[in-house]
Design an enzyme around this catalytic site. Structure first.
Site, PDB file in Angstrom:
ATOM      1  N   GLU A 107     -20.326 -21.881  -1.474  1.00  0.00           N
ATOM      2  CA  GLU A 107     -19.777 -23.211  -0.493  1.00  0.00           C
ATOM      3  C   GLU A 107     -18.469 -22.707   0.263  1.00  0.00           C
ATOM      4  OE1 GLU A 107     -22.234 -25.728  -1.188  1.00  0.00           O
ATOM      5  OE2 GLU A 107     -22.617 -25.502  -2.983  1.00  0.00           O
ATOM      6  N   SER A 145     -31.426 -31.257 -10.177  1.00  0.00           N
ATOM      7  CA  SER A 145     -32.828 -30.777  -9.528  1.00  0.00           C
ATOM      8  C   SER A 145     -33.334 -30.681  -9.563  1.00  0.00           C
ATOM      9  CB  SER A 145     -31.984 -29.969  -8.558  1.00  0.00           C
ATOM     10  OG  SER A 145     -31.962 -30.527  -7.326  1.00  0.00           O
ATOM     11  N   HIS A 184     -17.760 -30.163  -4.875  1.00  0.00           N
ATOM     12  CA  HIS A 184     -18.298 -28.861  -4.713  1.00  0.00           C
ATOM     13  C   HIS A 184     -17.040 -27.867  -5.677  1.00  0.00           C
ATOM     14  CE1 HIS A 184     -21.434 -31.015  -1.885  1.00  0.00           C
ATOM     15  NE2 HIS A 184     -21.818 -29.702  -1.995  1.00  0.00           N
TER      16      HIS A 184
HETATM   17  P1  AMO Z   1     -29.687 -27.072  -7.602  1.00  0.00           P
HETATM   18  O1  AMO Z   1     -28.824 -26.628  -6.608  1.00  0.00           O
HETATM   19  O2  AMO Z   1     -30.260 -28.654  -7.072  1.00  0.00           O
HETATM   20  O3  AMO Z   1     -30.719 -26.482  -8.473  1.00  0.00           O
HETATM   21  O4  AMO Z   1     -28.089 -27.530  -8.535  1.00  0.00           O
HETATM   22  C1  AMO Z   1     -28.179 -28.219  -9.710  1.00  0.00           C
HETATM   23  C2  AMO Z   1     -27.346 -29.195 -10.111  1.00  0.00           C
HETATM   24  O5  AMO Z   1     -26.027 -28.165 -10.006  1.00  0.00           O
HETATM   25  C3  AMO Z   1     -24.951 -28.797  -9.529  1.00  0.00           C
HETATM   26  N1  AMO Z   1     -24.397 -28.106  -8.316  1.00  0.00           N
HETATM   27  C4  AMO Z   1     -23.170 -28.215  -8.598  1.00  0.00           C
HETATM   28  N2  AMO Z   1     -21.611 -28.621  -8.514  1.00  0.00           N
HETATM   29  C5  AMO Z   1     -21.058 -28.774  -8.331  1.00  0.00           C
HETATM   30  N3  AMO Z   1     -20.284 -27.152  -7.392  1.00  0.00           N
HETATM   31  C6  AMO Z   1     -21.245 -27.030  -6.808  1.00  0.00           C
HETATM   32  N4  AMO Z   1     -21.612 -26.067  -5.937  1.00  0.00           N
HETATM   33  C7  AMO Z   1     -22.853 -27.344  -7.699  1.00  0.00           C
HETATM   34  N5  AMO Z   1     -23.960 -26.746  -7.289  1.00  0.00           N
HETATM   35  C8  AMO Z   1     -24.821 -27.160  -7.967  1.00  0.00           C
HETATM   36  C9  AMO Z   1     -25.589 -30.023  -9.294  1.00  0.00           C
HETATM   37  C10 AMO Z   1     -26.705 -30.098  -8.498  1.00  0.00           C
HETATM   38  O6  AMO Z   1     -27.183 -31.337  -8.915  1.00  0.00           O
HETATM   39  N6  AMO Z   1     -32.447 -24.041  -9.403  1.00  0.00           N
HETATM   40  C11 AMO Z   1     -31.952 -25.312  -9.352  1.00  0.00           C
HETATM   41  C12 AMO Z   1     -32.749 -26.082 -11.229  1.00  0.00           C
HETATM   42  C13 AMO Z   1     -33.532 -25.913 -10.770  1.00  0.00           C
HETATM   43  O7  AMO Z   1     -34.709 -26.811 -10.180  1.00  0.00           O
HETATM   44  O8  AMO Z   1     -34.026 -26.398 -11.981  1.00  0.00           O
HETATM   45  C14 AMO Z   1     -30.945 -25.312  -8.585  1.00  0.00           C
HETATM   46  O9  AMO Z   1     -30.073 -25.100  -9.283  1.00  0.00           O
HETATM   47  O10 AMO Z   1     -25.250 -31.282  -9.552  1.00  0.00           O
END
Ligand code: AMO
Ligand code: ATP
Length: 434
Positions: free
Chosen positions: A213, A360, A220
């Site tokens: 990111e 998600s 994040h």
């Molecule tokens: P997604 O990309 O929405 O979905 O990620 C799922 C959840 O992970 C957390 N998350 C984070 N938390 C902190 N920092 C980050 N950079 C970060 N990125 C993601 C969030 C987010 O909702 N493969 C799909 C999941 C699935 O469909 O099973 C996925 O990765 O809380």
């Protein structure tokens, strides 16, 4: 250390050896007190100067704060002592003397900014309210594992060095792997899906995900902990039920087993496990709700992703955990299945806390031909994913699952202002060590 007694277990009438850190020394003249701290709490050590050996008094009272010492002595009841008991020392041993110039005050009397705290995490974690976050984090993981067990899941571990990304090409960390292009994994997505076609059928994983990111936000991380679930023969509604069960279990575990920690954080009154079913709104209903408030400069239209501002507006309207379902297919990844009766609408869902997205998920595309088509539509090369797609030719059941951000769960549960507070050693754009 042989014969060490935790301060919390020091019982009046016993002679004990307690060991820990010098929290504070209060010298009142003829009498002085040293407060010794260990992982279970604190205990007062009393020095009556006229009645004790001079060397003992000198060792006990000249030691620097935050040094590690051990004290042997009799435990007595003392109502005026902070914990109602005190130790009269027979001997004091200075095990590791601390530098008088501490970069951070663990007694919390002097506030420190988050970067200073993170640079000196060991000292920072000597504070009750900071330690409490990580005790609660451990309880959340314990409860979550228990909830997955109730759902008959098998815990798995998938590789973190991978050949392809799944969550959008710009957020990958490239690495070199014996001269080959490789990446840190963004999500166990494809691997957990491969398991539903195996003999395991229903799995979960708690592990690191890495995302490059670019932006610095309070929610994040570049290395986060993902709590992932995937099950054969589940549709998206069953996956949402499982998600609700796991999140509620985490709250219930903390409510049941972390009263002291909640108190250290000042949350003992307001902490509540969510009750009742999480409302399920379709994406369309969500847009209508947001637009009806008139709080956004431009109304949202079908196909728009929800901005942070839109998430906040909606969160305020709903006021509890909730799901957003039936997202437009065009803004969900290739592995999410569309509805059979309307290809423009996907089975993808998000689970939201009023302040941000936590999860998600969705039902997955398990039909080989549709999956390959989906890759092409998103401009991805199906050949690069052959290790994944080919298994869809050998018997892949319908399946669904989700990913929950572990730190976001803890952050929202405890009302932390910055996600970094929920990680021991966070990784962000500026921070690579400690
Ligand atoms: P997604 O990309 O929405 O979905 O990620 C799922 C959840 O992970 C957390 N998350 C984070 N938390 C902190 N920092 C980050 N950079 C970060 N990125 C993601 C969030 C987010 O909702 N493969 C799909 C999941 C699935 O469909 O099973 C996925 O990765 O809380
Ligand atoms: P001396 O005991 O030689 O007269 P002093 O005048 O410094 O020296 P005290 O008057 O006994 O000591 O106590 C000073 C303060 O410490 C008082 O406020 C007293 O209430 C408090 N105090 C004394 N003993 C204890 C104890 N065991 N735990 C907590 N507070 C104590």
């Amino acid at each position: 250390m042989e014969n060490r007694t935790y301060t919390a277990d020091a019982t009046p009438g016993d002679t004990v050896t307690v060991a820990g850190w010098v929290h504070e020394i209060r010298d009142l003249g003829g009498i002085a007190f040293l407060i010794l701290r260990d992982t279970t709490g604190k205990i007062q050590v009393k020095f009556e100067k006229d009645e004790m050996d001079d060397d003992l008094v000198e060792t006990g009272l000249n030691v620097q704060r935050e040094s590690v010492i051990s004290v042997t002595g009799a435990v007595e009841e003392e109502p005026r002592a902070p914990t109602g008991v005190e130790v009269t020392p027979e001997s004091v041993d200075v095990i590791s003397e601390a530098d008088p110039e501490l970069p951070l005050d663990p007694s919390g009397k002097v506030d420190a900014e988050l970067p200073t705290r993170l640079d000196n995490r060991t000292l920072d974690l000597r504070k009750d309210e900071v330690k409490a976050i990580f005790e609660i984090r451990a309880e959340v993981l314990r409860s979550v594992r228990e909830a997955f067990r109730e759902l008959n899941c098998t815990e798995i571990n998938t590789p973190k060095i991978v050949a392809t990304g799944t969550e959008g090409g710009t957020e990958l960390f490239p690495i070199t792997y014996f001269g080959q292009e490789a990446f840190m994994n963004q999500s166990p997505q494809l691997f957990k899906q491969l398991m539903v076609g195996s003999g395991l059928e229903r799995v979960f994983e708690i592990g690191p995900i890495f995302r490059a990111e670019e932006h610095n936000t309070p929610r994040h991380l570049n290395e986060a902990t993902s709590i992932d679930f995937e099950s054969a023969f589940y549709d998206h509604t069953e996956a949402m039920d499982a998600c609700e069960h796991v999140v509620k279990s985490a709250y219930e575990g903390v409510a049941e087993n972390c009263q002291d920690e909640l108190e250290a954080l000042g949350l003992e009154e307001e902490f509540e496990a969510p009750e009742g079913d999480f409302p399920r709104l379709t994406y369309e209903e969500a847009l209508d709700k947001i637009n009806a408030t008139g709080e956004l400069d431009e109304p949202l239209v079908w196909g728009d992703d929800l901005s942070t501002e839109a998430e906040h507006v909606l969160g305020q309207e709903v006021g509890e955990h909730y799901f957003i379902t039936d997202w437009p297919s065009e803004i969900k990844p290739f592995y999410i299945k569309d509805h059979d009766d309307d290809e423009a609408v996907s089975t993808g869902f998000d689970m939201m806390h009023p302040s941000m997205e936590l999860v998600s998920g969705g039902q997955r595309e398990h039909r080989f031909d549709h999956l390959v088509e989906g890759f092409e539509q998103q401009g991805l090369d199906p050949e690069a994913f052959e290790y994944y797609t080919k298994m869809f030719k050998y018997g892949m059941p319908p399946h669904a699952g989700w990913g929950l951000g572990g730190e976001r769960l803890i952050m929202t549960m405890l009302g932390l202002e910055n996600i970094r507070e929920a990680v021991l050693f966070p990784r962000d754009r500026q921070r690579l060590s400690p």
